[in-house]
Design a protein around this motif. Structure first.
Motif, mmCIF file in Angstrom:
data_model
loop_
_atom_site.group_PDB
_atom_site.id
_atom_site.type_symbol
_atom_site.label_atom_id
_atom_site.label_comp_id
_atom_site.label_asym_id
_atom_site.label_seq_id
_atom_site.Cartn_x
_atom_site.Cartn_y
_atom_site.Cartn_z
ATOM 1 N N LYS A 1 -70.508 -20.906 -100.622
ATOM 2 C CA LYS A 1 -69.307 -21.580 -100.137
ATOM 3 C C LYS A 1 -68.521 -20.688 -99.181
ATOM 4 C CE LYS A 1 -68.666 -24.744 -104.043
ATOM 5 N NZ LYS A 1 -67.779 -25.144 -105.174
ATOM 6 N N GLN B 1 -76.504 -21.907 -109.739
ATOM 7 C CA GLN B 1 -75.111 -22.329 -109.599
ATOM 8 C C GLN B 1 -74.248 -21.201 -109.046
ATOM 9 O OE1 GLN B 1 -74.260 -23.560 -113.607
ATOM 10 N NE2 GLN B 1 -75.111 -25.635 -113.303
ATOM 11 N N LEU B 2 -74.538 -19.973 -109.451
ATOM 12 C CA LEU B 2 -73.806 -18.826 -108.911
ATOM 13 C C LEU B 2 -74.038 -18.711 -107.407
ATOM 14 C CD1 LEU B 2 -72.192 -16.193 -109.127
ATOM 15 C CD2 LEU B 2 -74.330 -15.021 -109.753
ATOM 16 N N GLU C 1 -74.796 -21.065 -105.363
ATOM 17 C CA GLU C 1 -74.083 -22.161 -104.689
ATOM 18 C C GLU C 1 -72.627 -21.785 -104.455
ATOM 19 O OE1 GLU C 1 -74.725 -25.380 -107.352
ATOM 20 O OE2 GLU C 1 -76.610 -26.031 -106.406
ATOM 21 N N GLN C 2 -72.004 -21.141 -105.439
ATOM 22 C CA GLN C 2 -70.611 -20.726 -105.276
ATOM 23 C C GLN C 2 -70.483 -19.631 -104.219
ATOM 24 O OE1 GLN C 2 -68.023 -22.290 -106.744
ATOM 25 N NE2 GLN C 2 -69.589 -23.683 -107.559
#
Length: 786
Positions: free
Chosen positions: A683, A676-677, A679-680
């Motif tokens: 961005k 998840q990190l 993925e951020q």
């Protein structure tokens, strides 16, 4: 001279001799001479005074390839090479002057043009009045002989030893080229000289007598036998020599061949060996250990040191009688098992062997020994000798028993202490949980000021007791090596700022100003530490600096790089300080030092626990203090990698949102929060397509199917290690050249070195430096674009 064959004889051999003007066997003198010439195997040629050929026998036709009709009337230069015609003219002139030439070796030409090596004899031809009217020559092919001589010469010249041939008179008739290297004489200079010229003056008379005796009984003698001999060089220097002799059986003059070698090196080696042997004996006889050297073929000792006999309790007089098997006979009955038998089997087979066992000496004493056997190979690799050592290890074995007993006792005590602490923790935390729980409930209810003050005392005391329990348990775990330390990459700036933020309210309440000064180059650096334990260390140091400070006072937290690839975290206060003689007591558990410090609330184990935590993380701790001025506590920790810090503006650019060409990024990671990190982070780089695999097997499959531009790989996966996955990726043709970057919390130097040797592009440590990762992605895009 006639070239036709004379007719058969018509009379018997009893007729008058041809020399007397009669006939022999019916042959006249001219007929007999012609028959001899015609049947000779040698080439016999008659020449006029001007060198023209007058006669040519069949031997000449066979040797030179020309017939008589082709050569008679031709000049003899027909057979003489261009480079020897001047020599031929000189020889011809000497014969016309009345000389005779016997067995002179020179070159002649065959009809087909190749050179012949011949042995030539020439003599003048006289008329009845005694005048020289021509020249007669006889020649034969000696090419094979010459080649054999040259081959033999080359063989002798190739020998490293000096070789001389000496006749029965003691004169040198031949010497090879090695003679010049050894004796400084050219071979031609020695020919005809007595062999004694190569010997020192003091040895010459005795050598003549030795040479005479040898001629009476000539036999082959090898080098290194007999008495020590010396040679003499041309410059007058002498040297020890090894000499071999061999008579030449078919020699007509009783010649002998001698080979001479400089023995200086051999003598030096032998002297060194004798000296080494003497030193070895001195060493072996002065140490407590025993040494032996034995022969396997004869099953006997070649050498036994006094220490060997002393350990076994034997006398020198019985060593030879008992032989190499004496150790076997002295073995304690309880130790005569398979291990002992295997040791002796190895010894007899010439293999290395070692064994520890007990022996019973003749005086009844029981001793522990270590026996070792080492093969001593011969130059050909075969083993016939073994070297043995014997050590008395009784004292060591007794000490080991004591140590093992003490260790077991310490382990039992430590286990009992751990069990006691565990039970104490449970027994204390259970009622403490109720005390703190109900106190917090009371704190929520409306109470009088006196009641509120009482509840606050209960909460403060309960929390202090809980803190003390936690510290005691941590200290106990460190002392018993049970404290779990997880060393990883820790971002320093984040940890420091977070710790200072937590302590600011406490500092403000105590009227202590809390400052944090981070050295600019240290921003963004990471150290190898346990994140939770390092936070505990910082909070403990800051708490002590506030607690033992003046009011008002100041505490300063600083961070700076050290020249040896380390980071120094220092907590300085303006507090009461410590006397120099009391500094060693700071890290002693429960020692409050007395004085003003004893009046301040505390347990006395905080600094002891802090120091042990720093040491457990691979760091060091320093302290400096001055009474009444203040103290500085410094924690030194190793950096994850050499300090290379980008400029702040570069970090800002790396963090900006940038559109990149469409690329696939495969992340092989089992921790969902880490995915998840990422993925951020992505961005900020639109265009990267993220594919995630939670196992190594799935990651390898997705890599082969999706052809990613870059792979991020964790080192610890549920089904395989990161190195195993990397090897699988490199072995597959579809992913062999895809760049792989490791992202792991395992920041040990050994792990990083293994990954780099396996072919990873980069090794990033957790927690991730976002700017570093974005820079890596940008660099990859730049390299991929034309």
């Amino acid at each position: 001279m006639s070239t036709g064959r004379p007719g058969p004889p018509t009379s018997s051999l009893t007729e008058p001799d041809a020399a007397a003007g009669g006939t022999v066997g019916g042959w006249s003198a001219p007929q007999l001479l012609a028959a001899i010439v015609q049947s000779s195997q040698d080439a016999i040629i008659g020449k006029s005074r001007t060198g023209n050929i007058l006669s040519w026998n069949p031997g000449a036709e066979r040797l030179y390839g020309w017939s008589a009709g082709q050569t008679i009337g031709q000049h003899i230069n027909l057979l003489v090479p261009e480079d020897q015609r001047e020599l031929e003219q000189q020889l011809f002139s000497r014969i016309l002057a009345g000389e005779r030439l016997e067995a002179f070796e020179l070159s002649r030409l065959h009809r087909d043009g190749h050179r012949l090596e011949v042995s030539l004899s020439m003599s003048p031809v006289l008329d009845p009045a005694g005048h020289i009217v021509g020249v007669s020559s006889s020649s034969r092919d000696v090419g094979e002989l010459q080649r054999a001589r040259r081959g033999f010469q080359r063989i002798l010249d190739a020998e490293p030893d000096a070789i001389v041939c000496v006749n029965a008179n003691g004169e040198i008739t031949f010497a090879n080229v090695a003679v010049e290297t050894l004796f400084q004489y050219r071979p031609a200079e020695l020919t005809g000289l007595p062999v004694e010229v190569l010997l020192p003056e003091s040895n010459r008379v005795s050598h003549i007598a030795m040479r005479t005796r040898y001629r009476q009984h000539p036999t082959a003698r090898t080098m290194g036998t007999g008495r020590q001999l010396y040679g003499l060089r041309r410059d007058g220097s002498s040297f020890p020599a090894d000499i071999s002799l061999a008579p030449i059986d078919d020699s007509s003059d009783g010649s002998t061949v001698a080979a001479v070698r400089d023995a200086t090196t051999r003598y030096a080696i032998e002297a060194s060996v004798r000296e080494s042997e003497q030193r070895f004996r001195q060493v072996t006889e002065s140490v407590e250990a025993g040494f032996t050297l034995r022969s396997l073929s004869s099953d006997e000792f070649l050498y036994v040191s006094p220490g060997y006999l002393r350990i076994l309790g034997l006398g020198q007089d019985v060593a030879a009688e008992r032989g190499p098997k004496q150790v076997r006979n002295l073995i304690h009955p309880d130790d005569r098992g398979e291990l002992a038998e295997d040791y002796f089997r190895r010894v007899e087979a010439g293999e290395p062997a070692q064994l520890e066992l007990r022996i019973v000496r003749p005086d009844g004493a029981v001793r522990w020994i270590r026996a070792t056997s080492t093969p001593v190979p011969e130059p050909d690799g075969q083993v016939d000798r073994v070297a043995g050592t014997l050590e008395d290890i009784t004292d060591r074995r007794s000490a080991e028993v004591v140590v093992r007993s003490a260790r077991r006792e310490a382990e039992r005590a430590n286990s009992a202490k751990s069990e006691f602490l565990s039970r104490m923790s449970h027994e204390l935390r259970t009622p403490l949980n109720a005390v703190l729980g109900f106190a917090q409930l009371l704190e929520l209810d409306p109470m009088s000021e006196v009641q509120q003050d009482a509840v606050r005392h209960i909460l403060r005391g309960g929390r202090h007791l809980l803190e003390m329990i936690n510290d005691v348990l941590d200290l106990s775990r460190i002392e018993s090596d049970q404290l779990e330390i997880s060393v990883e990459s820790v971002l320093v700036s984040e940890l420091l700022l977070g710790s200072v933020g937590l302590m600011r309210p406490i500092a403000a309440k105590a009227e202590v100003e809390l400052g944090c000064d981070l050295d600019q180059p240290a921003m963004g650096l990471s150290v190898q530490a346990d994140h939770r334990r390092l936070r505990q260390v910082l909070l403990n140091l800051l708490s002590n600096a506030i607690k033992y400070n003046k009011h008002p006072g100041r505490v300063e937290l600083t961070c700076a790089l050290s020249g040896d690839n380390q980071l120094r975290l220092a907590v300085a206060d303006t507090g009461i300080g410590v006397r120099a003689e009391d500094l060693p007591r700071l890290f002693v558990p429960f020692d409050r030092l007395g004085g003003p410090a004893a009046e301040i609330e505390g347990t006395g184990i905080g600094l002891a626990l802090t120091q042990r935590l720093v040491l457990a993380m691979g760091g060091t701790m320093e302290v400096s203090s001055e009474l009444g001025v203040g103290s500085t506590f410094t924690v030194v920790l190793p950096l994850v990698s050499p300090a290379v810090v980008a400029h702040k503006s570069a970090v800002l650019v790396a963090g900006a949102i940038t559109r990149v060409p469409d690329s696939t990024l495969l992340y092989i990671e089992d921790n969902v929060s880490n995915v998840q990190l990422l993925e951020q982070i992505l961005k900020r780089r639109p265009g990267w397509q993220l594919i995630h695999a939670g196992t190594g097997a799935l990651g390898a499959q997705l890599a082969a199917a999706s052809a990613p531009a870059l792979i991020l790989l964790d080192m610890h996966l549920p089904d395989a290690s990161g190195l195993d996955v990397l090897r699988r990726l490199r072995a597959a043709p579809e992913t062999a050249n895809v760049p792989v970057v490791i992202v792991s919390a395992d920041a040990s130097a050994q792990q990083i070195a293994r990954a780099e040797s396996a072919g990873v592009q980069r090794y990033l440590t957790k927690p991730l430096d976002v700017g570093e990762l974005l820079g890596l992605l940008d660099q990859h895009i730049r390299q991929a674009q034309p």
